[in-house]
Design a protein around this motif. Structure first.
Motif, mmCIF file in Angstrom:
data_model
loop_
_atom_site.group_PDB
_atom_site.id
_atom_site.type_symbol
_atom_site.label_atom_id
_atom_site.label_comp_id
_atom_site.label_asym_id
_atom_site.label_seq_id
_atom_site.Cartn_x
_atom_site.Cartn_y
_atom_site.Cartn_z
ATOM 1 N N ASP A 13 22.920 25.868 68.636
ATOM 2 C CA ASP A 13 24.452 25.182 68.773
ATOM 3 C C ASP A 13 24.410 23.864 67.966
ATOM 4 O O ASP A 13 25.140 23.655 67.270
ATOM 5 C CB ASP A 13 24.851 24.874 70.203
ATOM 6 C CG ASP A 13 26.027 24.161 70.308
ATOM 7 O OD1 ASP A 13 27.041 24.841 69.959
ATOM 8 O OD2 ASP A 13 26.173 23.237 70.674
ATOM 9 N N LEU A 14 23.031 23.211 67.874
ATOM 10 C CA LEU A 14 23.117 21.891 67.220
ATOM 11 C C LEU A 14 23.122 22.335 65.515
ATOM 12 O O LEU A 14 23.798 21.471 64.826
ATOM 13 C CB LEU A 14 21.708 21.369 67.737
ATOM 14 C CG LEU A 14 21.749 20.447 68.969
ATOM 15 C CD1 LEU A 14 20.195 19.941 69.397
ATOM 16 C CD2 LEU A 14 22.824 19.646 69.022
ATOM 17 N N HIS A 15 22.185 23.300 65.234
ATOM 18 C CA HIS A 15 22.228 23.602 63.937
ATOM 19 C C HIS A 15 23.891 23.807 63.582
ATOM 20 O O HIS A 15 24.236 23.516 62.378
ATOM 21 C CB HIS A 15 21.390 24.850 63.915
ATOM 22 C CG HIS A 15 20.059 24.555 63.734
ATOM 23 N ND1 HIS A 15 19.420 23.777 62.686
ATOM 24 C CD2 HIS A 15 18.968 25.049 64.431
ATOM 25 C CE1 HIS A 15 18.028 23.527 62.833
ATOM 26 N NE2 HIS A 15 17.715 24.492 63.923
ATOM 27 N N LYS A 16 24.634 24.707 64.153
ATOM 28 C CA LYS A 16 25.731 24.927 63.869
ATOM 29 C C LYS A 16 26.516 23.733 63.709
ATOM 30 O O LYS A 16 27.375 23.563 62.750
ATOM 31 C CB LYS A 16 26.474 25.931 65.079
ATOM 32 C CG LYS A 16 25.809 27.393 64.942
ATOM 33 C CD LYS A 16 26.598 28.187 66.043
ATOM 34 C CE LYS A 16 26.054 29.611 66.151
ATOM 35 N NZ LYS A 16 26.625 30.410 67.215
ATOM 36 N N GLN A 17 26.561 22.841 64.597
ATOM 37 C CA GLN A 17 27.044 21.550 64.622
ATOM 38 C C GLN A 17 26.678 20.904 63.464
ATOM 39 O O GLN A 17 27.727 20.142 62.666
ATOM 40 C CB GLN A 17 27.134 20.660 65.836
ATOM 41 C CG GLN A 17 27.755 21.285 66.837
ATOM 42 C CD GLN A 17 27.414 20.511 68.305
ATOM 43 O OE1 GLN A 17 27.680 19.247 68.078
ATOM 44 N NE2 GLN A 17 27.284 21.049 69.517
ATOM 45 N N LEU A 18 25.657 20.827 63.016
ATOM 46 C CA LEU A 18 25.244 20.202 61.867
ATOM 47 C C LEU A 18 25.823 20.623 60.500
ATOM 48 O O LEU A 18 26.067 20.238 59.679
ATOM 49 C CB LEU A 18 23.456 20.295 61.547
ATOM 50 C CG LEU A 18 22.886 19.222 62.696
ATOM 51 C CD1 LEU A 18 21.382 19.388 62.787
ATOM 52 C CD2 LEU A 18 23.207 17.522 62.435
ATOM 53 N N ASP A 19 25.883 22.154 60.574
ATOM 54 C CA ASP A 19 26.274 22.741 59.342
ATOM 55 C C ASP A 19 27.753 22.464 59.167
ATOM 56 O O ASP A 19 28.197 22.571 58.047
ATOM 57 C CB ASP A 19 25.964 24.243 59.577
ATOM 58 C CG ASP A 19 24.565 24.739 59.397
ATOM 59 O OD1 ASP A 19 23.635 24.008 58.790
ATOM 60 O OD2 ASP A 19 24.263 25.799 59.914
ATOM 61 N N VAL A 20 28.488 22.428 60.576
ATOM 62 C CA VAL A 20 29.864 22.185 60.277
ATOM 63 C C VAL A 20 30.201 20.705 59.666
ATOM 64 O O VAL A 20 30.828 20.492 58.934
ATOM 65 C CB VAL A 20 30.409 22.221 61.677
ATOM 66 C CG1 VAL A 20 31.966 21.769 61.622
ATOM 67 C CG2 VAL A 20 30.477 23.498 62.043
ATOM 68 N N ARG A 21 29.338 19.628 60.263
ATOM 69 C CA ARG A 21 29.352 18.525 59.780
ATOM 70 C C ARG A 21 29.060 18.332 58.294
ATOM 71 O O ARG A 21 29.649 17.603 57.564
ATOM 72 C CB ARG A 21 28.245 17.403 60.692
ATOM 73 C CG ARG A 21 28.552 16.133 60.463
ATOM 74 C CD ARG A 21 30.133 15.578 60.630
ATOM 75 N NE ARG A 21 30.273 14.240 59.945
ATOM 76 C CZ ARG A 21 31.351 13.556 59.739
ATOM 77 N NH1 ARG A 21 32.425 14.299 59.882
ATOM 78 N NH2 ARG A 21 31.625 12.524 59.323
ATOM 79 N N LYS A 22 28.016 18.989 57.931
ATOM 80 C CA LYS A 22 27.623 18.989 56.475
ATOM 81 C C LYS A 22 28.719 19.598 55.610
ATOM 82 O O LYS A 22 29.173 18.850 54.357
ATOM 83 C CB LYS A 22 26.598 19.757 56.339
ATOM 84 C CG LYS A 22 25.894 19.883 54.845
ATOM 85 C CD LYS A 22 24.570 20.617 54.842
ATOM 86 C CE LYS A 22 24.800 22.303 54.732
ATOM 87 N NZ LYS A 22 23.595 22.959 54.556
ATOM 88 N N SER A 23 29.142 20.593 55.980
ATOM 89 C CA SER A 23 30.614 21.069 55.679
ATOM 90 C C SER A 23 31.683 20.335 55.298
ATOM 91 O O SER A 23 32.390 20.004 54.278
ATOM 92 C CB SER A 23 30.986 22.495 56.116
ATOM 93 O OG SER A 23 30.047 23.388 56.096
ATOM 94 N N VAL A 24 31.899 19.333 56.392
ATOM 95 C CA VAL A 24 33.018 18.429 56.356
ATOM 96 C C VAL A 24 32.743 17.489 55.362
ATOM 97 O O VAL A 24 33.660 16.927 54.574
ATOM 98 C CB VAL A 24 33.132 17.945 57.821
ATOM 99 C CG1 VAL A 24 34.094 16.854 57.927
ATOM 100 C CG2 VAL A 24 33.674 19.046 58.637
ATOM 101 N N LEU A 25 31.526 17.004 55.328
ATOM 102 C CA LEU A 25 31.095 15.837 54.602
ATOM 103 C C LEU A 25 31.166 16.258 53.062
ATOM 104 O O LEU A 25 31.741 15.627 52.103
ATOM 105 C CB LEU A 25 29.858 15.382 54.842
ATOM 106 C CG LEU A 25 29.547 14.478 55.911
ATOM 107 C CD1 LEU A 25 28.081 14.182 56.239
ATOM 108 C CD2 LEU A 25 30.394 13.232 56.006
#
Length: 608
Positions: free
Chosen positions: A77-89
């Motif tokens: 879940d943390l990986h997913k959140q990090l990936d989402v944040r990376k995509s947003v950035l």
């Protein structure tokens, strides 16, 4: 003839070597027989110990598997959140760059065009000036002059219309520290056989007065444990099986305090268990005495909510100032008791410490905790069937406390001591279990509108939400006094908004949460007034969103509107309650409650 190997001639007289040998052989055989008998007597003990250790080993393996799954899913879940944040950035970077690039590119093209026009015009002027002046060239030269004048009059923005700033602020230090400290494997080396208890509360206490016991946990060598988090359980019970709840406080240094209050005098037992095994000396004999006159004097005692033994009579009251006046005509009416069913015992229709209640499909289901079964009745109180057998294997029960009915018709049982939730068919056939390895002491169960199983874990002070298949959907809550914390939560209900209503026993309140664990509403405080509680237990919600709560310590049932404002009591004066537990609404709209102290369940009129 003599066959003695020690002599050639033997008369067999007393003291002769062959006679001594015979006696020695007899004595040896007698001793061997005694030892063999003792060995056989000890074999069941060893077998039982082996079984216990095997069970603990299996539980340990289950716990490891469950925690491993939690770690995997948590970090995924943390990986997913990090990936989402990376995509947003990256998206923000692309958009910002594109906007800046577009402005600068347009300005650059404009300047380049202007420069080209100037160069072309300059070349034409130079060519004209290099030629012979004549009447024929005059017109062209005048036109070029006008164009030069216009060009020189143009305002050209030479300053950049954008800047080149594109920076990244990535504050990772705090995150790295959080990640470094993310997650802890909680355990202790404490064992029950070496741990001990002390304090005046081990032997005697006063009716209605808090008493306490200190538990010191030790490891297998007798050394004192220095850290907390051990799984302790404690209960005070009477010979008839009635159980008094209390609270265990973890001092986080290897010592614990059990605080309890007994509502009536008599001889009780105090059981203290560590990982489901009695500690040294447990169970302890406990004598509960009446308070002296000085102890009950109003001038020397601070009054708290009434205990179940005080049997406060319910009465019909008007809505409080915070209530909804237009609902006044819908409050419960006088003489609300319709019928009661049950007596103390172990036969069909008899109970020993009944706890959870559910009502569905024109049936009333009762979790009969100390009889290790679930009993089923018609809505008019006739016994229909029961199922359940004591044990620690799947399909068996070890102190069932909560019961609910799934939309599929399956019966869901919270098994407190087995630390799992069992699922049975509508006719009592075992189907599956869920929560094993995650739950520490499930008390109440409910089902939401999505068919999810809501489990109130009393020991871990956490609410778990499972799919019926056993997959964990989410969980929330921890031990404490905060809005999103609990202290011994008991039962739950789900309202029409799919919100979870939880009774917070030792915090004397009722809390309403979203499925994601966000607090929606909290109401109640310790006391015996309107809207106050002394340890709430059972809870249900009607079709209008009103919340009905069993007030265990005050031995009454209160009704609140959907915003938590007190509306009324259900009248229980004709046959007073004594320590009510689970509570539900029948298909007829009546209230059914487990009257634990009176070993029966009661059905009351309730106008929705």
């Amino acid at each position: 003839s003599c066959v003695c190997p020690l002599c050639d001639d033997c008369a067999g007289h007393e003291g002769h070597p062959c006679v001594d040998l015979d006696q020695g052989l007899d004595q040896t055989r007698v001793q061997l027989q005694e030892w063999l008998t003792a060995l056989k007597n000890r074999q069941p003990q060893v077998s039982e110990a082996l079984s216990q250790v095997r069970d603990i080993l299996q539980q340990l393996t289950n716990q490891r598997a469950a925690i491993e799954e939690d770690i995997q899913s948590g970090f995924e879940d943390l990986h997913k959140q990090l990936d989402v944040r990376k995509s947003v950035l990256l998206m923000e970077l692309e958009v910002t760059h594109e906007l800046k690039h577009k402005v600068l590119q347009a300005q650059m093209e404009s300047l380049a065009g202007c420069g080209g026009d100037m160069s072309a015009l300059g070349a034409q002027v130079e060519e004209a000036l290099a030629g012979e002046a004549s009447v024929a060239s005059l017109g062209l030269e005048q036109e070029l002059g006008q164009r030069l004048e216009q060009t020189l009059g143009l305002v050209v923005r030479s300053d950049p219309e954008e800047n080149d700033q594109l920076d990244l602020v990535l504050e990772t230090d705090a995150l790295r520290k959080s990640i470094h400290n993310l997650g802890t494997i909680v355990t202790t080396s404490a064992v029950a056989s070496q741990s001990e208890a002390m304090g005046a509360g081990l032997e005697q206490c006063i009716v209605g007065h808090p008493a306490s016991v200190t538990i010191v946990t030790r490891d297998k060598s007798g050394g004192a444990c220095k850290n907390g988090n051990a799984i302790l359980s404690a209960e005070v019970f009477t010979p008839d099986g009635s159980i008094v709840d209390g609270e265990i406080l973890d001092h986080k240094n290897g010592t614990y305090e059990f605080v309890y209050t007994v509502p009536k005098e008599g001889d009780f037992s105090l059981a203290l268990r560590l990982y489901d095994h009695h500690i040294k000396g447990s169970p302890f004999k406990l004598t509960v005495n009446k308070p002296s006159e000085a102890e009950v004097s109003p001038s020397t005692t601070t009054r708290r909510g009434k205990s179940p033994g005080q049997k406060k009579k319910g009465s019909k009251r008007a809505s409080s100032a915070l209530g909804t006046p237009r609902r006044k005509h819908q409050n419960p009416i006088e003489d609300d008791l319709i019928f009661r069913t049950g007596t103390k015992g172990r036969n069909k229709g008899e109970f020993t410490n009944l706890q959870g209640v559910a009502s569905a499909n024109d049936r009333i289901l009762i979790a009969d905790s100390n009889n290790q079964c679930v009993q089923i009745f018609s809505t008019s109180g006739e016994f229909q069937s029961r199922f359940g057998v004591r044990g620690r294997s799947p399909g068996q029960m070890q102190r069932p406390t909560g019961v609910a009915v799934h939309p599929s018709g399956d019966i869901i049982i919270a098994d407190y001591d087995n630390k799992w939730v069992s699922i049975f068919s509508s006719d009592g056939k075992y189907k599956a279990k869920l929560g094993s390895g995650r739950l520490m002491g499930p008390k109440g169960v409910a089902v939401d509108q999505n068919g999810h199983v809501i489990v109130v874990d009393n020991k871990s002070c956490t609410v778990f939400i499972f799919q019926i298949s056993g997959k964990l959907v989410s969980k929330f809550g921890s031990r404490g006094t905060g809005d999103k914390q609990f202290a011994g939560p008991h039962f739950a209900a789900v309202n029409k908004n799919n919100e979870i209503i939880v009774t917070d026993f030792h915090n004397h309140s009722v809390k309403v949460f979203t499925l994601e664990g966000e607090l929606v509403l909290k109401f109640g405080s310790n006391g015996e007034g309107n809207g106050q509680f002394n340890a709430p237990t059972g809870v249900s919600v009607d079709q209008n969103g009103n919340i009905i709560v069993a007030d265990w310590g005050n031995s009454r049932i209160q009704v609140f509107d959907g915003s938590g404002s007190f509306l009324s009591y259900i009248n229980t004066s004709a046959d007073p309650l004594y320590g009510p537990q689970g509570l539900a609404l029948t298909s007829e709209g009546h209230v059914v409650v487990a009257d634990s102290g009176n070993h029966c369940f009661k059905v009351y009129r309730y106008l929705q």
